[in-house]
Design a protein around this motif. Structure first.
Motif, PDB file in Angstrom:
ATOM      1  N   ASP A  78       0.825  -1.209   0.000  1.00  0.00           N
ATOM      2  CA  ASP A  78       0.000   0.000   0.000  1.00  0.00           C
ATOM      3  C   ASP A  78       0.860   1.259   0.000  1.00  0.00           C
ATOM      4  N   TYR A  79       1.898   1.246   0.816  1.00  0.00           N
ATOM      5  CA  TYR A  79       2.763   2.431   0.921  1.00  0.00           C
ATOM      6  C   TYR A  79       3.460   2.707  -0.406  1.00  0.00           C
ATOM      7  N   HIS A  80       3.888   1.655  -1.086  1.00  0.00           N
ATOM      8  CA  HIS A  80       4.478   1.827  -2.412  1.00  0.00           C
ATOM      9  C   HIS A  80       3.430   2.334  -3.410  1.00  0.00           C
ATOM     10  N   CYS A  81       2.239   1.748  -3.369  1.00  0.00           N
ATOM     11  CA  CYS A  81       1.182   2.186  -4.279  1.00  0.00           C
ATOM     12  C   CYS A  81       0.836   3.649  -4.051  1.00  0.00           C
ATOM     13  N   LEU A  82       0.872   4.085  -2.800  1.00  0.00           N
ATOM     14  CA  LEU A  82       0.565   5.488  -2.509  1.00  0.00           C
ATOM     15  C   LEU A  82       1.510   6.418  -3.254  1.00  0.00           C
ATOM     16  N   HIS A  83       2.791   6.073  -3.314  1.00  0.00           N
ATOM     17  CA  HIS A  83       3.749   6.904  -4.046  1.00  0.00           C
ATOM     18  C   HIS A  83       3.351   7.030  -5.518  1.00  0.00           C
ATOM     19  N   TYR A  84       2.951   5.921  -6.120  1.00  0.00           N
ATOM     20  CA  TYR A  84       2.572   5.959  -7.536  1.00  0.00           C
ATOM     21  C   TYR A  84       1.220   6.638  -7.742  1.00  0.00           C
ATOM     22  N   TRP A  85       0.349   6.569  -6.761  1.00  0.00           N
ATOM     23  CA  TRP A  85      -0.925   7.279  -6.841  1.00  0.00           C
ATOM     24  C   TRP A  85      -0.704   8.785  -6.713  1.00  0.00           C
ATOM     25  N   LEU A  86       0.308   9.200  -5.920  1.00  0.00           N
ATOM     26  CA  LEU A  86       0.629  10.612  -5.741  1.00  0.00           C
ATOM     27  C   LEU A  86       1.419  11.183  -6.915  1.00  0.00           C
ATOM     28  N   LEU A  87       1.979  10.311  -7.733  1.00  0.00           N
ATOM     29  CA  LEU A  87       2.752  10.752  -8.899  1.00  0.00           C
ATOM     30  C   LEU A  87       1.847  11.510  -9.868  1.00  0.00           C
ATOM     31  N   ASP A  88       2.420  12.526 -10.513  1.00  0.00           N
ATOM     32  CA  ASP A  88       1.668  13.317 -11.499  1.00  0.00           C
ATOM     33  C   ASP A  88       0.872  12.389 -12.407  1.00  0.00           C
ATOM     34  N   ASN A  89      -0.415  12.641 -12.538  1.00  0.00           N
ATOM     35  CA  ASN A  89      -1.318  11.730 -13.237  1.00  0.00           C
ATOM     36  C   ASN A  89      -0.947  11.507 -14.697  1.00  0.00           C
ATOM     37  N   ALA A  90      -0.199  12.441 -15.287  1.00  0.00           N
ATOM     38  CA  ALA A  90       0.201  12.288 -16.685  1.00  0.00           C
ATOM     39  C   ALA A  90       1.381  11.338 -16.852  1.00  0.00           C
ATOM     40  N   HIS A  91       2.020  10.975 -15.766  1.00  0.00           N
ATOM     41  CA  HIS A  91       3.207  10.117 -15.834  1.00  0.00           C
ATOM     42  C   HIS A  91       2.798   8.679 -16.171  1.00  0.00           C
ATOM     43  N   PRO A  92       3.563   7.988 -17.035  1.00  0.00           N
ATOM     44  CA  PRO A  92       3.176   6.621 -17.433  1.00  0.00           C
ATOM     45  C   PRO A  92       3.191   5.599 -16.304  1.00  0.00           C
ATOM     46  N   LEU A  93       3.921   5.880 -15.212  1.00  0.00           N
ATOM     47  CA  LEU A  93       3.963   4.938 -14.094  1.00  0.00           C
ATOM     48  C   LEU A  93       2.904   5.238 -13.036  1.00  0.00           C
ATOM     49  N   ALA A  94       2.193   6.342 -13.169  1.00  0.00           N
ATOM     50  CA  ALA A  94       1.215   6.744 -12.158  1.00  0.00           C
ATOM     51  C   ALA A  94       0.046   5.762 -12.100  1.00  0.00           C
ATOM     52  N   ILE A  95      -0.455   5.524 -10.879  1.00  0.00           N
ATOM     53  CA  ILE A  95      -1.702   4.794 -10.697  1.00  0.00           C
ATOM     54  C   ILE A  95      -2.817   5.809 -10.878  1.00  0.00           C
ATOM     55  N   LYS A  96      -3.506   5.715 -11.995  1.00  0.00           N
ATOM     56  CA  LYS A  96      -4.444   6.774 -12.385  1.00  0.00           C
ATOM     57  C   LYS A  96      -5.858   6.559 -11.847  1.00  0.00           C
ATOM     58  N   GLU A  97      -6.186   5.336 -11.487  1.00  0.00           N
ATOM     59  CA  GLU A  97      -7.536   5.046 -11.003  1.00  0.00           C
ATOM     60  C   GLU A  97      -7.468   4.556  -9.563  1.00  0.00           C
ATOM     61  N   GLU A  98      -8.210   5.206  -8.695  1.00  0.00           N
ATOM     62  CA  GLU A  98      -8.184   4.852  -7.281  1.00  0.00           C
ATOM     63  C   GLU A  98      -8.711   3.439  -7.050  1.00  0.00           C
ATOM     64  N   LYS A  99      -9.532   2.938  -7.951  1.00  0.00           N
ATOM     65  CA  LYS A  99     -10.088   1.593  -7.787  1.00  0.00           C
ATOM     66  C   LYS A  99      -9.002   0.516  -7.863  1.00  0.00           C
ATOM     67  N   LEU A 100      -7.825   0.860  -8.385  1.00  0.00           N
ATOM     68  CA  LEU A 100      -6.721  -0.102  -8.456  1.00  0.00           C
ATOM     69  C   LEU A 100      -6.030  -0.273  -7.110  1.00  0.00           C
ATOM     70  N   LEU A 101      -6.273   0.650  -6.192  1.00  0.00           N
ATOM     71  CA  LEU A 101      -5.686   0.541  -4.858  1.00  0.00           C
ATOM     72  C   LEU A 101      -6.436  -0.518  -4.054  1.00  0.00           C
ATOM     73  N   THR A 102      -5.791  -1.054  -3.037  1.00  0.00           N
ATOM     74  CA  THR A 102      -6.455  -2.044  -2.188  1.00  0.00           C
ATOM     75  C   THR A 102      -7.586  -1.380  -1.402  1.00  0.00           C
ATOM     76  N   PRO A 103      -8.587  -2.148  -0.985  1.00  0.00           N
ATOM     77  CA  PRO A 103      -9.664  -1.568  -0.159  1.00  0.00           C
ATOM     78  C   PRO A 103      -9.120  -0.906   1.103  1.00  0.00           C
ATOM     79  N   GLU A 104      -8.067  -1.487   1.684  1.00  0.00           N
ATOM     80  CA  GLU A 104      -7.490  -0.924   2.908  1.00  0.00           C
ATOM     81  C   GLU A 104      -6.882   0.448   2.653  1.00  0.00           C
ATOM     82  N   LEU A 105      -6.161   0.596   1.534  1.00  0.00           N
ATOM     83  CA  LEU A 105      -5.552   1.892   1.235  1.00  0.00           C
ATOM     84  C   LEU A 105      -6.623   2.919   0.866  1.00  0.00           C
TER      85      LEU A 105
END
Length: 487
Positions: free
Chosen positions: A383-410
């Motif tokens: 989750d902590y790693h995913c948070l970094h990619y979710w916080l990454l600028d949304n235009a970046h190719p490595l960014a997690i762009k959809e919150e639904k991809l995060l775990t329910p806990e995060l």
């Protein structure tokens, strides 16, 4: 039941060496044998540790001051992010606390109110560690702030080759037997347990318990025992890392620099004599040649030595402990690094194993409980790693762009934080709350409201208290010695 008298650790990298040392130091009645299998290394040239490295080292019988003196290790006080939340964005994410609880309420609630009233400046102003970094001051390894000031935490930067050399000598002092051969066959008993290992020379060796530190191939738990690997590639897109080394041309930096590039992210760690640059990316976005060019761009054309690109397959084993075999390190879990390196995760695993270590043959209930806790801890690190990619600028190719991809806990943690500023703490969440809070606020995730207790204070009282804290932090830091005199 059969008493555990002998453990074989399979692996040749720094993780296998540290695990063997930790087991030997704590299980004096058990024979520890290290089989230097020809596994792939972690691909790391430098360790950028978490703040609890001293406690982990002491568990292996390593004196932190002796280690620093003999390896050229330097202080690590946090990470500095560049362009992460967008072009021009910069955030210093330091170890330790930010501010001091006020009226029984965590200090980040005060920061939230200050922001809403237009009096907020920078979250780093409330960190003694961040002020030390900004002022070029050093913090002793065992430094503890006086009462009324934010507590500090200190980690280390050190070169992996020097660490390996140190561990080899430490294992000799502990009397750990080493067999310098690879494993060519793993023999299983009828019940699925490991019965014996066969080495290159045809030698058959046996033990009561086996620890698989053979790297991402997981020669024992994965290949021989058939425990599946659960991949995270659909969410964590990084699958390659390219390392480069340049001669040190600037002063030692106690922060690791993390910069978002066009298609990846670059981590730079400065040691005494050289700097290690690690570019993390996906092979669809950069060829290895393009990755080298990206590193050269950020190193301003300085001559560097390149090392072969390392494959990263983020994920974890379906079970970490199966019958008489435990996987530790990349045999068990792999994640693109921000704060939790493979070494950190291995140290956490061996610490937990010692807590659960059975004097006799392990029972299924104990194994199941270890796996439950280990999965819970691993998922929160994920989750902590995913948070970094979710916080990454949304235009970046490595960014997690959809919150639904995060775990329910995060998602729940984020929902609660955005609504109230409160942080949900899960079982086995080994990331300090202050690190979650400061990362979110530093990346401009601001809650809708703050704690009502903070709301009961007058603006004048709140502003005066926060300004006095800033001034006191500056006074204390001004009396610290320069960084270069600490190590």
């Amino acid at each position: 039941m059969q008493k555990i008298k002998k453990i074989i650790v399979v692996g040749a990298d720094e993780i296998a060496l540290l695990v063997a040392a930790t087991l030997s130091f704590n299980l004096r009645h058990v024979e520890i044998v290290l089989v230097d299998s020809k596994n792939k290394s972690t691909g790391a040239l430098v360790e950028s540790s978490m703040e609890n490295v001293g406690a982990f080292f002491s568990l292996a019988g390593i004196d932190i001051k002796h280690f620093v003196a003999n390896t050229g290790a330097t202080l690590k006080l946090g990470n500095q992010f560049h362009n992460w939340a967008g072009a021009g964005h910069q955030f210093t994410h330091c170890f330790g606390d930010y501010g001091v609880a006020f009226g029984g309420v965590e200090f980040h609630q005060t920061i939230i109110r200050l922001m809403k009233e237009g009096a907020y400046k920078n979250i780093a102003d409330y960190s003694l560690v961040a002020e030390a970094v900004k002022s070029g001051k050093g913090l002793p390894l065992l430094y503890r702030a006086e009462e009324g000031l934010p507590q500090v935490a200190v980690g280390l930067h050190f070169a992996i080759p020097a660490f390996v050399q140190y561990l080899v000598s430490h294992l000799q002092r502990l009397g750990v037997k080493r067999i310098a051969e690879g494993i060519v066959n793993v023999n299983l008993a009828d019940d699925g347990r490991i019965a014996s290992l066969v080495t290159d020379s045809g030698q058959e060796i046996t033990a009561d318990f086996y620890v698989d530190c053979s790297g991402s191939s997981s020669q024992l738990l994965g290949e021989a025992m058939g425990v599946d690997y659960i991949g995270w590639q659909d969410v964590l897109r990084v699958n390659r890392k390219l390392c480069a080394v340049e001669s040190a041309t600037t002063a030692i930096n106690s922060l690791a620099d993390i910069t978002a590039t066009d298609k990846g992210w670059l981590k730079r760690t400065r040691l005494r004599d050289f700097t290690v640059a690690e570019l993390f990316y996906h092979s669809d976005d950069y060829t290895d040649k393009q990755a080298q060019a990206e590193i050269e761009l950020h190193l301003c054309g300085k001559q560097v030595n390149y090392f072969k690109s390392t494959q990263i397959i983020p994920g974890k084993r379906a079970r970490f402990w199966e019958k008489n075999c435990l996987a530790i390190g990349e045999s068990a879990v792999s994640a693109a690094q921000f704060s939790h390196s493979p070494l950190f995760m291995a140290q956490a695993a061996v610490t937990r194993f010692l807590d659960y270590f059975p004097a006799n043959e392990p029972v299924p209930e104990l194994i199941d409980e270890y796996n439950r806790i280990a999965h819970s801890e691993t998922d929160r690190i994920y989750d902590y790693h995913c948070l970094h990619y979710w916080l990454l600028d949304n235009a970046h190719p490595l960014a997690i762009k959809e919150e639904k991809l995060l775990t329910p806990e995060l998602r729940h943690k984020l929902d609660v934080f955005r609504a109230s500023g409160r942080l949900v703490k899960y079982e086995s969440d080994n990331v300090e709350s202050s690190q979650w809070q400061s990362l979110l606020l530093g990346m401009n995730v601001w809650p809708e409201r703050y704690d009502p207790i903070i709301g009961n204070l007058s603006s004048a009282q709140l502003h005066q208290t926060s300004e006095l804290l800033i001034e006191r932090i500056r006074q204390v830091v001004s009396a610290l010695p320069p960084q270069e005199y600490i190590l």
